[in-house]
Design a protein around this motif. Structure first.
Motif, PDB file in Angstrom:
ATOM      1  N   PRO A 120       0.811  -1.226   0.000  1.00 44.96           N
ATOM      2  CA  PRO A 120       0.000   0.000   0.000  1.00 44.96           C
ATOM      3  C   PRO A 120       0.844   1.275   0.000  1.00 44.96           C
ATOM      4  CG  PRO A 120       0.120  -0.892   2.223  1.00 44.96           C
ATOM      5  CD  PRO A 120       0.935  -1.823   1.337  1.00 44.96           C
ATOM      6  N   ASN A 121       2.167   1.125   0.108  1.00 48.02           N
ATOM      7  CA  ASN A 121       3.025   2.299   0.307  1.00 48.02           C
ATOM      8  C   ASN A 121       3.547   2.855  -1.011  1.00 48.02           C
ATOM      9  OD1 ASN A 121       2.683   2.054   3.102  1.00 48.02           O
ATOM     10  ND2 ASN A 121       4.238   0.443   3.119  1.00 48.02           N
ATOM     11  N   VAL A 122       2.641   3.503  -1.724  1.00 44.03           N
ATOM     12  CA  VAL A 122       2.985   4.043  -3.046  1.00 44.03           C
ATOM     13  C   VAL A 122       2.936   5.570  -3.002  1.00 44.03           C
ATOM     14  CG1 VAL A 122       2.369   4.071  -5.502  1.00 44.03           C
ATOM     15  CG2 VAL A 122       1.992   1.993  -4.154  1.00 44.03           C
ATOM     16  N   ILE A 123       3.928   6.181  -3.634  1.00 46.80           N
ATOM     17  CA  ILE A 123       3.989   7.644  -3.764  1.00 46.80           C
ATOM     18  C   ILE A 123       3.972   7.937  -5.263  1.00 46.80           C
ATOM     19  CG2 ILE A 123       5.453   9.681  -3.352  1.00 46.80           C
ATOM     20  CD1 ILE A 123       6.813   7.592  -1.176  1.00 46.80           C
ATOM     21  N   LEU A 124       3.025   8.715  -5.716  1.00 45.19           N
ATOM     22  CA  LEU A 124       2.955   9.063  -7.141  1.00 45.19           C
ATOM     23  C   LEU A 124       3.928  10.208  -7.424  1.00 45.19           C
ATOM     24  CD1 LEU A 124      -0.935   9.049  -7.555  1.00 45.19           C
ATOM     25  CD2 LEU A 124       0.658   7.307  -8.412  1.00 45.19           C
ATOM     26  N   CYS A 125       4.563  10.166  -8.591  1.00 43.93           N
ATOM     27  CA  CYS A 125       5.498  11.241  -8.954  1.00 43.93           C
ATOM     28  C   CYS A 125       5.264  11.711 -10.391  1.00 43.93           C
ATOM     29  CB  CYS A 125       6.938  10.751  -8.796  1.00 43.93           C
ATOM     30  SG  CYS A 125       8.165  11.974  -9.310  1.00 43.93           S
ATOM     31  N   GLU A 126       4.858  12.975 -10.510  1.00 45.29           N
ATOM     32  CA  GLU A 126       4.730  13.606 -11.836  1.00 45.29           C
ATOM     33  C   GLU A 126       6.117  14.104 -12.253  1.00 45.29           C
ATOM     34  OE1 GLU A 126       2.865  14.345 -14.443  1.00 45.29           O
ATOM     35  OE2 GLU A 126       4.242  15.879 -15.176  1.00 45.29           O
ATOM     36  N   ARG A 127       6.568  13.721 -13.468  1.00 47.14           N
ATOM     37  CA  ARG A 127       7.923  14.070 -13.906  1.00 47.14           C
ATOM     38  C   ARG A 127       7.979  14.647 -15.310  1.00 47.14           C
ATOM     39  NH1 ARG A 127       9.309  12.159 -18.440  1.00 47.14           N
ATOM     40  NH2 ARG A 127      11.402  11.460 -17.912  1.00 47.14           N
TER      41      ARG A 127
ATOM     42  N   GLU B 291       6.330  20.769 -27.236  1.00 46.97           N
ATOM     43  CA  GLU B 291       7.243  21.804 -26.759  1.00 46.97           C
ATOM     44  C   GLU B 291       8.682  21.294 -26.709  1.00 46.97           C
ATOM     45  OE1 GLU B 291       6.767  25.143 -26.065  1.00 46.97           O
ATOM     46  OE2 GLU B 291       8.924  24.886 -26.057  1.00 46.97           O
ATOM     47  N   THR B 292       9.625  22.107 -27.197  1.00 43.37           N
ATOM     48  CA  THR B 292      11.021  21.655 -27.190  1.00 43.37           C
ATOM     49  C   THR B 292      11.930  22.505 -26.301  1.00 43.37           C
ATOM     50  OG1 THR B 292      11.387  23.001 -29.163  1.00 43.37           O
ATOM     51  CG2 THR B 292      10.937  20.652 -29.512  1.00 43.37           C
ATOM     52  N   SER B 293      11.395  23.598 -25.733  1.00 40.03           N
ATOM     53  CA  SER B 293      12.282  24.455 -24.930  1.00 40.03           C
ATOM     54  C   SER B 293      12.625  23.804 -23.587  1.00 40.03           C
ATOM     55  CB  SER B 293      11.648  25.834 -24.715  1.00 40.03           C
ATOM     56  OG  SER B 293      10.451  25.722 -23.976  1.00 40.03           O
ATOM     57  N   THR B 294      11.786  22.878 -23.172  1.00 36.91           N
ATOM     58  CA  THR B 294      12.107  22.089 -21.979  1.00 36.91           C
ATOM     59  C   THR B 294      12.167  20.621 -22.418  1.00 36.91           C
ATOM     60  OG1 THR B 294       9.744  22.092 -21.485  1.00 36.91           O
ATOM     61  CG2 THR B 294      11.104  23.631 -20.225  1.00 36.91           C
ATOM     62  N   ARG B 295      12.810  19.795 -21.584  1.00 34.91           N
ATOM     63  CA  ARG B 295      13.005  18.381 -21.982  1.00 34.91           C
ATOM     64  C   ARG B 295      11.660  17.661 -22.107  1.00 34.91           C
ATOM     65  NH1 ARG B 295      16.660  14.115 -18.377  1.00 34.91           N
ATOM     66  NH2 ARG B 295      16.639  12.415 -19.898  1.00 34.91           N
ATOM     67  N   TYR B 296      10.801  17.881 -21.132  1.00 35.58           N
ATOM     68  CA  TYR B 296       9.410  17.408 -21.158  1.00 35.58           C
ATOM     69  C   TYR B 296       8.551  18.593 -20.703  1.00 35.58           C
ATOM     70  CZ  TYR B 296      11.388  12.696 -21.358  1.00 35.58           C
ATOM     71  OH  TYR B 296      12.079  11.568 -21.727  1.00 35.58           O
ATOM     72  N   THR B 297       7.248  18.392 -20.550  1.00 35.70           N
ATOM     73  CA  THR B 297       6.385  19.465 -20.071  1.00 35.70           C
ATOM     74  C   THR B 297       5.831  19.058 -18.707  1.00 35.70           C
ATOM     75  OG1 THR B 297       5.790  20.125 -22.321  1.00 35.70           O
ATOM     76  CG2 THR B 297       4.255  20.747 -20.563  1.00 35.70           C
ATOM     77  N   LEU B 298       6.137  19.842 -17.686  1.00 41.87           N
ATOM     78  CA  LEU B 298       5.659  19.494 -16.342  1.00 41.87           C
ATOM     79  C   LEU B 298       4.140  19.661 -16.308  1.00 41.87           C
ATOM     80  CD1 LEU B 298       6.501  18.625 -13.482  1.00 41.87           C
ATOM     81  CD2 LEU B 298       6.681  21.042 -12.882  1.00 41.87           C
ATOM     82  N   ASP B 299       3.441  18.585 -16.040  1.00 38.75           N
ATOM     83  CA  ASP B 299       1.975  18.600 -16.104  1.00 38.75           C
ATOM     84  C   ASP B 299       1.415  18.728 -14.686  1.00 38.75           C
ATOM     85  OD1 ASP B 299      -0.691  18.289 -16.696  1.00 38.75           O
ATOM     86  OD2 ASP B 299      -0.540  16.154 -17.208  1.00 38.75           O
ATOM     87  N   LEU B 300       1.325  19.974 -14.231  1.00 37.94           N
ATOM     88  CA  LEU B 300       0.894  20.161 -12.841  1.00 37.94           C
ATOM     89  C   LEU B 300      -0.586  19.881 -12.641  1.00 37.94           C
ATOM     90  CD1 LEU B 300       3.047  23.196 -11.709  1.00 37.94           C
ATOM     91  CD2 LEU B 300       3.278  20.811 -11.029  1.00 37.94           C
ATOM     92  N   SER B 301      -1.365  19.994 -13.717  1.00 33.42           N
ATOM     93  CA  SER B 301      -2.788  19.676 -13.514  1.00 33.42           C
ATOM     94  C   SER B 301      -2.962  18.194 -13.194  1.00 33.42           C
ATOM     95  CB  SER B 301      -3.645  20.114 -14.705  1.00 33.42           C
ATOM     96  OG  SER B 301      -3.246  19.455 -15.871  1.00 33.42           O
ATOM     97  N   ALA B 302      -1.980  17.376 -13.614  1.00 29.79           N
ATOM     98  CA  ALA B 302      -2.050  15.946 -13.274  1.00 29.79           C
ATOM     99  C   ALA B 302      -1.934  15.735 -11.758  1.00 29.79           C
ATOM    100  CB  ALA B 302      -0.948  15.180 -13.989  1.00 29.79           C
TER     101      ALA B 302
ATOM    102  N   PRO C  83      10.714  18.211 -10.875  1.00 29.55           N
ATOM    103  CA  PRO C  83      10.856  19.273 -11.880  1.00 29.55           C
ATOM    104  C   PRO C  83      12.125  19.116 -12.704  1.00 29.55           C
ATOM    105  CG  PRO C  83      11.420  20.117  -9.699  1.00 29.55           C
ATOM    106  CD  PRO C  83      11.043  18.677  -9.511  1.00 29.55           C
ATOM    107  N   SER C  84      13.113  18.359 -12.209  1.00 33.29           N
ATOM    108  CA  SER C  84      14.411  18.250 -12.895  1.00 33.29           C
ATOM    109  C   SER C  84      14.277  17.546 -14.237  1.00 33.29           C
ATOM    110  CB  SER C  84      15.410  17.477 -12.031  1.00 33.29           C
ATOM    111  OG  SER C  84      15.669  18.164 -10.840  1.00 33.29           O
ATOM    112  N   HIS C  85      13.633  16.375 -14.239  1.00 38.37           N
ATOM    113  CA  HIS C  85      13.500  15.641 -15.497  1.00 38.37           C
ATOM    114  C   HIS C  85      12.502  16.315 -16.434  1.00 38.37           C
ATOM    115  CE1 HIS C  85      15.685  12.736 -13.102  1.00 38.37           C
ATOM    116  NE2 HIS C  85      16.161  12.319 -14.261  1.00 38.37           N
ATOM    117  N   ALA C  86      11.543  17.025 -15.868  1.00 37.95           N
ATOM    118  CA  ALA C  86      10.576  17.739 -16.697  1.00 37.95           C
ATOM    119  C   ALA C  86      11.272  18.878 -17.440  1.00 37.95           C
ATOM    120  CB  ALA C  86       9.446  18.289 -15.829  1.00 37.95           C
ATOM    121  N   ALA C  87      12.046  19.676 -16.716  1.00 32.85           N
ATOM    122  CA  ALA C  87      12.658  20.858 -17.324  1.00 32.85           C
ATOM    123  C   ALA C  87      13.886  20.499 -18.151  1.00 32.85           C
ATOM    124  CB  ALA C  87      13.039  21.857 -16.240  1.00 32.85           C
ATOM    125  N   GLY C  88      14.713  19.584 -17.624  1.00 34.58           N
ATOM    126  CA  GLY C  88      15.968  19.256 -18.306  1.00 34.58           C
ATOM    127  C   GLY C  88      16.964  20.399 -18.250  1.00 34.58           C
TER     128      GLY C  88
END
Ligand code: PEP
Ligand code: MN
Length: 272
Positions: free
Chosen positions: A163-170, A176-187, A203-208
């Motif tokens: 039961p010990n799960v932590i969700l991580c948005e990355r 969009e190409t100005s960042t590595r991925y797009t941080l989806d905060l609405s998720a 935010p690190s892997h999202a922004a790059g």
């Protein structure tokens, strides 16, 4: 097997207790460290510095999913042993990615928290295996996964006994190409509506990149994230992977200090 383990009970939130750290409570949890385990010295130096900056969980992976088969693949078991040795000196909780279902047990014996990387979010055999391992699991969202698919992957882990799960948005793949991925905060907001699990943001892997990290961290806290997982390295330019997005330990410390007032303004605490 029961379904919908993730449906929020009365809209409540689950608080995970991992050693002295509470994840999902009032306090924002800071997880930081290098992308990969490089040496025991690197982990010790990172852990000691980051602890003073408010970090309670050190990240650094012993296994690395690399786009090219010729890139550094991680130190594997040796890297896990380095985590154990360095922990004796820095005292933080430790974490690493796991990629191979056959290696989940060895990883669980060496670090406190395991994470499933974005590329493996729907590796169902891996999800089942970490469901049996007894350690808390950070489940990163796949770069092309919907919120529903992400949640169903968490359900896999829970349905197999953990039961010990932590969700991580990355960050997700967009045009969009100005960042590595797009941080989806609405998720983060959507996952909050649909589950009772703690949710953190990477935010690190999202922004790059490092120059927008401070504002992404603030935005994540403002939208209700329970914590952050950030890449920080004693010598970012020398990082064996993801060098462009690695903060120095000093830069991380500066950013962390700036989060305190924001956290308090949304009724959260951050212990620095
Ligand atoms: C990582 O955390 O170093 C990593 C590889 O992240 P992701 O799986 O989100 O790409
Ligand atoms: Mn990385």
């Amino acid at each position: 097997m029961s379904k919908n383990l993730l449906t929020a009970p009365n809209g409540g939130k689950t608080i995970l207790e991992v050693g002295p750290v509470r994840i999902g409570g009032e306090e924002i949890v800071l997880i930081a460290g290098p992308c990969a385990v490089e040496s025991e010295e690197q982990l010790t130096q990172s852990g000691l510095h980051l602890k003073k900056a408010g970090v309670s969980i050190l990240r650094a992976s012993a296994y690395k999913p690399r786009t090219s088969p010729y890139s550094f693949q991680g130190h594997g078991l040796e890297g896990l042993k380095m985590h154990k040795e360095a922990q004796k000196k820095h005292g933080l909780l430790t974490s690493s990615e796991v990629m191979d279902p056959r290696l989940v047990q060895e990883a669980a014996e060496h670090v406190d928290i395991l994470w499933i990387g974005a590329r493996n979010m729907q590796n169902f055999d891996l999800l089942k295996e970490v469901g049996k391992c007894g350690k808390p699991i950070i489940l990163k969202r796949g770069a092309s996964a919907t919120v529903e698919e992400w949640i169903m992957s968490a359900e896999y882990i829970m349905a197999h006994g953990n039961p010990n799960v932590i969700l991580c948005e990355r960050g997700i793949r967009t045009f969009e190409t100005s960042t590595r991925y797009t941080l989806d905060l609405s998720a983060v907001a959507m996952a909050r509506l649909k589950t009772h699990l703690p949710i953190i943001v990477d935010p690190s892997h999202a922004a790059g990149r490092t120059d927008i990290l401070d504002v992404l961290c603030k935005a994540a806290i403002a939208i209700g994230a329970d914590g952050l997982i950030v890449e920080a390295h004693p010598n970012p330019k020398e990082s064996v992977c993801d060098a462009a997005q690695a903060l120095s330990l000093e830069q991380f410390e500066e950013i962390a200090k700036g989060l305190k007032p924001l956290a308090e303004s949304v009724g959260r605490k951050i212990c620095l």
